[in-house]
Design an enzyme around this catalytic site. Structure first.
Site, PDB file in Angstrom:
ATOM      1  CD  GLU A  92      56.281  55.912  47.228  1.00 17.92           C
ATOM      2  OE1 GLU A  92      55.056  56.161  47.212  1.00 17.92           O
ATOM      3  OE2 GLU A  92      56.802  55.133  48.047  1.00 17.92           O
TER       4      GLU A  92
ATOM      5  NE  ARG B   3      45.759  57.945  42.320  1.00 18.72           N
ATOM      6  CZ  ARG B   3      46.709  57.381  43.049  1.00 18.72           C
ATOM      7  NH1 ARG B   3      47.933  57.255  42.558  1.00 18.72           N
ATOM      8  NH2 ARG B   3      46.451  56.959  44.269  1.00 18.72           N
TER       9      ARG B   3
ATOM     10  NE  ARG C 200      39.903  34.789  29.843  1.00 16.07           N
ATOM     11  CZ  ARG C 200      39.417  34.263  28.729  1.00 16.07           C
ATOM     12  NH1 ARG C 200      40.203  34.154  27.652  1.00 16.07           N
ATOM     13  NH2 ARG C 200      38.170  33.822  28.663  1.00 16.07           N
TER      14      ARG C 200
END
Length: 199
Positions: free
Chosen positions: A153, A69, A41
């Site tokens: 950011e 986004r 996984r």
């Protein structure tokens, strides 16, 4: 959970940047009681997050944040989503501190009260992130159209103040389509009457 229930045989860091990707080989106990076969996984590792729906019970208005986004780039007509105040919890922070910090950075809001809603895993099939959801009581006056965010950011965030009725219409028509906003709006719909009765 004990080592008898889950056996991690190998854990490899495949990528380390702002986030981390790990590959695990493991076995876990089956519902029959036997140990299952070895499975592989990938795990997307990221810090836990806080999301807050800003709400003014006196005017029955909410604040949503509009921002670009990357995750919505290939699945929508445009990748600017309507979301709520959100951010990752720093190592030295409690969730409530993160909520206050992010509200200031993203939209210049101060909450008079934070009401816990729930905690949940947004994608436990491949990520270890856990999200803390809150309703944040605040004034929404003068917030609509405000553009803020942390330049370092690359944040470019515009505030939108809408009535509760408008927000529910936006939810029904798919204009609001992310889990934290959906869950907090549905919670507010169930609890709004009692919140408005508070002094």
């Amino acid at each position: 959970m004990s080592e008898q229930d889950v056996q991690i045989l190998e854990r490899e860091v495949c990528y380390q940047g702002f986030y981390r990707l790990e590959k695990l080989s493991l076995r876990h106990r089956l519902f029959s009681g036997a140990m299952g076969p070895v499975i592989s996984r990938e795990l997307f590792v990221r810090r836990n997050a806080v999301c807050v729906l800003p709400y003014n019970p006196q005017t029955d208005t909410l604040v949503f944040l509009e921002q670009f986004r990357i995750g919505a780039l290939d699945n929508r007509t445009h990748p600017w989503l309507l979301e709520i105040v959100a951010g990752l919890i720093d190592e030295d922070e409690q969730p409530e501190q993160t909520a206050a910090r992010e509200a200031q950075e993203e939209v210049g809001l101060e909450f008079t009260q934070l009401i816990p809603i729930m905690q949940y895993y947004p994608s436990p099939g491949g990520s270890d992130e856990r999200v803390h959801l809150y309703l944040g009581l605040c004034s929404t006056e003068g917030v609509d159209g405000r553009v803020m965010g942390v330049a370092a950011e690359s944040e470019d965030i515009r505030a939108r103040v809408v009535s509760f009725a408008q927000a529910m219409h936006m939810l029904e028509t798919g204009q609001i389509d992310n889990a934290p906003s959906i869950i907090t709006l549905q919670w507010l719909a169930m609890n709004k009457a009692s919140l408005q009765q508070q002094p």
